[in-house]
Motif scaffolding. Sequence first.
Motif, mmCIF file in Angstrom:
data_model
loop_
_atom_site.group_PDB
_atom_site.id
_atom_site.type_symbol
_atom_site.label_atom_id
_atom_site.label_comp_id
_atom_site.label_asym_id
_atom_site.label_seq_id
_atom_site.Cartn_x
_atom_site.Cartn_y
_atom_site.Cartn_z
ATOM 1 N N MET A 126 31.579 91.122 59.145
ATOM 2 C CA MET A 126 32.425 90.240 58.342
ATOM 3 C C MET A 126 32.156 90.466 56.859
ATOM 4 O O MET A 126 31.014 90.675 56.447
ATOM 5 C CB MET A 126 32.144 88.774 58.678
ATOM 6 C CG MET A 126 32.908 87.774 57.803
ATOM 7 S SD MET A 126 32.192 86.098 57.810
ATOM 8 C CE MET A 126 32.325 85.696 59.528
ATOM 9 N N TYR A 127 33.217 90.420 56.061
ATOM 10 C CA TYR A 127 33.116 90.378 54.607
ATOM 11 C C TYR A 127 33.759 89.073 54.157
ATOM 12 O O TYR A 127 34.819 88.689 54.677
ATOM 13 C CB TYR A 127 33.830 91.570 53.974
ATOM 14 C CG TYR A 127 33.187 92.904 54.286
ATOM 15 C CD1 TYR A 127 32.308 93.500 53.393
ATOM 16 C CD2 TYR A 127 33.456 93.554 55.480
ATOM 17 C CE1 TYR A 127 31.711 94.725 53.672
ATOM 18 C CE2 TYR A 127 32.865 94.776 55.786
ATOM 19 C CZ TYR A 127 31.995 95.352 54.875
ATOM 20 O OH TYR A 127 31.405 96.560 55.161
ATOM 21 N N PHE A 128 33.135 88.388 53.205
ATOM 22 C CA PHE A 128 33.682 87.096 52.799
ATOM 23 C C PHE A 128 33.332 86.803 51.344
ATOM 24 O O PHE A 128 32.443 87.420 50.747
ATOM 25 C CB PHE A 128 33.167 85.970 53.705
ATOM 26 C CG PHE A 128 31.674 85.815 53.721
ATOM 27 C CD1 PHE A 128 31.033 84.911 52.873
ATOM 28 C CD2 PHE A 128 30.902 86.559 54.597
ATOM 29 C CE1 PHE A 128 29.668 84.761 52.895
ATOM 30 C CE2 PHE A 128 29.514 86.421 54.623
ATOM 31 C CZ PHE A 128 28.893 85.522 53.769
ATOM 32 N N THR A 129 34.052 85.858 50.774
ATOM 33 C CA THR A 129 33.827 85.425 49.400
ATOM 34 C C THR A 129 32.707 84.391 49.376
ATOM 35 O O THR A 129 32.689 83.460 50.186
ATOM 36 C CB THR A 129 35.111 84.817 48.811
ATOM 37 O OG1 THR A 129 36.186 85.737 48.972
ATOM 38 C CG2 THR A 129 34.944 84.506 47.338
ATOM 39 N N HIS A 162 31.358 86.316 44.514
ATOM 40 C CA HIS A 162 31.062 87.695 44.864
ATOM 41 C C HIS A 162 31.368 87.903 46.339
ATOM 42 O O HIS A 162 31.600 86.937 47.079
ATOM 43 C CB HIS A 162 29.598 88.032 44.563
ATOM 44 C CG HIS A 162 29.262 87.955 43.109
ATOM 45 N ND1 HIS A 162 28.889 86.779 42.499
ATOM 46 C CD2 HIS A 162 29.272 88.896 42.126
ATOM 47 C CE1 HIS A 162 28.668 86.989 41.206
ATOM 48 N NE2 HIS A 162 28.900 88.272 40.953
ATOM 49 N N ILE A 163 31.381 89.128 46.767
ATOM 50 C CA ILE A 163 31.664 89.441 48.165
ATOM 51 C C ILE A 163 30.347 89.705 48.888
ATOM 52 O O ILE A 163 29.504 90.477 48.404
ATOM 53 C CB ILE A 163 32.605 90.654 48.280
ATOM 54 C CG1 ILE A 163 33.974 90.291 47.692
ATOM 55 C CG2 ILE A 163 32.746 91.094 49.732
ATOM 56 C CD1 ILE A 163 34.942 91.458 47.625
ATOM 57 N N VAL A 174 27.615 92.545 48.660
ATOM 58 C CA VAL A 174 28.190 93.883 48.546
ATOM 59 C C VAL A 174 28.220 94.234 47.066
ATOM 60 O O VAL A 174 28.939 93.603 46.286
ATOM 61 C CB VAL A 174 29.616 93.931 49.144
ATOM 62 C CG1 VAL A 174 30.215 95.322 48.973
ATOM 63 C CG2 VAL A 174 29.590 93.534 50.607
ATOM 64 N N LYS A 175 27.435 95.204 46.670
ATOM 65 C CA LYS A 175 27.343 95.576 45.266
ATOM 66 C C LYS A 175 28.554 96.427 44.882
ATOM 67 O O LYS A 175 28.694 97.569 45.314
ATOM 68 C CB LYS A 175 26.056 96.361 45.008
ATOM 69 C CG LYS A 175 24.783 95.588 45.327
ATOM 70 C CD LYS A 175 24.565 94.426 44.358
ATOM 71 C CE LYS A 175 23.218 93.753 44.606
ATOM 72 N NZ LYS A 175 22.976 92.628 43.676
ATOM 73 N N THR A 225 33.556 88.418 38.544
ATOM 74 C CA THR A 225 33.933 87.702 39.757
ATOM 75 C C THR A 225 34.800 88.585 40.646
ATOM 76 O O THR A 225 35.722 89.256 40.167
ATOM 77 C CB THR A 225 34.700 86.417 39.407
ATOM 78 O OG1 THR A 225 33.802 85.502 38.783
ATOM 79 C CG2 THR A 225 35.286 85.767 40.641
ATOM 80 N N CYS A 226 34.521 88.575 41.927
ATOM 81 C CA CYS A 226 35.379 89.282 42.892
ATOM 82 C C CYS A 226 35.359 88.523 44.210
ATOM 83 O O CYS A 226 34.383 87.847 44.547
ATOM 84 C CB CYS A 226 34.932 90.733 43.069
ATOM 85 S SG CYS A 226 33.196 90.950 43.456
ATOM 86 N N GLY A 227 36.438 88.618 44.945
ATOM 87 C CA GLY A 227 36.557 87.901 46.211
ATOM 88 C C GLY A 227 37.776 88.356 46.978
ATOM 89 O O GLY A 227 38.397 89.375 46.675
#
Length: 698
Positions: free
Chosen positions: A274-277, A290-291, A307-308, A316-318
């Motif tokens: 899973m990847y999430f905000t 961040h993710i 996740v770098k 900010t990323c999501g």
Amino acid sequence: MRRSTLHIVRLICLLAFVGGFVGCGVQKQLKRADKKYAIGEYYEAAQLYKKVYPKIKRQQKPLKAEVAFKQGECYRLINHPRAVTAYKNAITYKYQFTDSIVYLRQAQVLHYQGKYADALRGYELYLESHPDDYVAQAGKYACLQMESWRKEPTRYQIRLANDFNQKRYSSFSPCFIGTNADALMFTSNRVERKKKDNKNSPVTGVPVNQIYSTRKDAQGKWVEVELAEGLYEAANGEDAEVSESEDEGDTSQKRKEGTAELGVCCFSADGHTMYFTYSKPINGMDVGAHIYTSSRASGTWADPQEVKLFKDSTITCGHPALSYSGDTLYFASDAPNGYGGKDIWFSVQDGGNWSVPMNMGPQINTSGDEMFPTIRRDGTLYFSSNGHPGYGGLDIFKAIPDSMVMRDSLLEQGWQLFNMGTPFNSNGDDFGITFAGDSEDGFFSSNRGQKKGQDMIYSFVLPEMIFAVEGTVFDNMGATLSDATLRIVGDDGTNAKLQVRRDGTYRVKLAKDVRYVMLATSRGYLNQKQELHTFGLRDSYTYTQDFVLTTLSKPVKMENVFYEFAKWNITKESEIALDDLVKLLNDNPNITIELSAHTDLVGNAAANKTLSEKRAQSCVNYLIKKGIETERLTPVGYGKERPVVADKALHNRYPFIPVEQVLDEEFILSLPKDQQEVCNQINRRTEFKVLKTTYKLY
């Protein structure tokens, strides 16, 4: 007198002191509000601006305009309806002379509220000073097109997914876990007793978001929604005081970590990753999102790891979206060198590390916000935007991979962009779409129709487009033919033969964008051919196509063949019936016919015969001009030699005429005048009958 003067002086001094005190209070509140505004805590900033705005004197127009504008920005960013009033106040106090952006922002919130005519005026005002601004151009175009867009909804059908929604709280961005479409997760700010901290977010003013899971049971129903097992605990744990990182340079400072906010997620194709905000406030301050990623083992999710993506941790990323192959991660970010607002970026995995993110480019991104990407197995990208032409707020767009394009001296993927239209999009925010495998069914989220702006999850399906043709096969007397056969041939290779039902009816399923030829046959009858196609159809459609087969055993009266009075010239109205005969002859290329004309009993027999012969020849001449071979046509004029013999159909139409009654002179003269004229009209006719069915067969 002196006492009075002294009292006034003291009062003036007191008022000056109080005024100065109030002025200091205003400045202090503004400083707090501006700080909240700067770190993105828009809900709390809006509350502070709301309190301080009435305290600013009318004479302080620049300050009053600035505060009104910032208040409008806060309300706009949290989808609050007060944004319109705030922008109006900013315009009243001449904020437009400082920056005409206020017209664009007011137009956007009016657009969001579905007030398209008012929004149009705002876009036009902004374009006067910014004629090349794409977002304003897109907004103006959308307002002008709105009426026609609403008349052309897509075929998708939507409804509230009540299994996932909870009153008074937001639920959004569902995502299927893997490709089986029997389990999913979504984001929600609903209050759970299991949560240790249910405080409201300073950004939105509502409870923080967490990730919830649900799955289908053996009956295919979604079971009880619950916090993602293990993920909430792993992301939060016990609130603890920890040292600042060494990068901060001062390890003596302590920080307090609040409740982590978990949001928009995606999964690998096998559903195991899973990847999430992820966002966690420090010392009560929002430090951005961040993710993170987590893997599932034994039914629970492991401790999440960041996740770098960017070297700068403040970016900010999501809203992550993973390609089917698992090697490309798409996400939303306000990273520098974008196109404005939030853009969609992507990073490619190589050797276990993610590459330096690349911006998706100007075909996807605008100076507005592009967020919530979803990528399908075939590479089609879905995302939400308030910068491209839309219905208001965030709209869902579909981007299909196209030919490669050149950007910044590099060859990159090009895209064809489509607004998903209604019912997906509304004047509210529509976003976070997910598909069940490769089907066109799934879920998305929207805050349409919600007075307090809550997000709700909707399901959608794309009904199968069903094309068919149905009808009945009759004989030329109106009786159904139960033994008729139908052959249908399509230019897609279709070649089918079927027997009609006992009642003479049939139904055949058709394919889209195909041209068909249909041929109805029955023993003792002529064939009839019809053509149809399914090109250009945008929804299910059933054609009605009846067949009327002509008997081989007796003459067939041609209805609506008329001549000029006492002449043999064919009238214009007769061409329709004669064209039908042309079609019948073309459908049956091996028959020859006798075409005969008949008169009534009035007048000289020889003259009537000559007139009828000329009328028959006129019909034959017309058929020859239409391409029918002369050898297949035999014209005959019978005059009044062959009066009609009534059958059951004629009796049913005219009860005064008995079945098998010959409409000769003796019978007609026995009738009243009006009935005599009816019989004369029946005798005045043009007929054809089949002579041979083997023309050019041997």
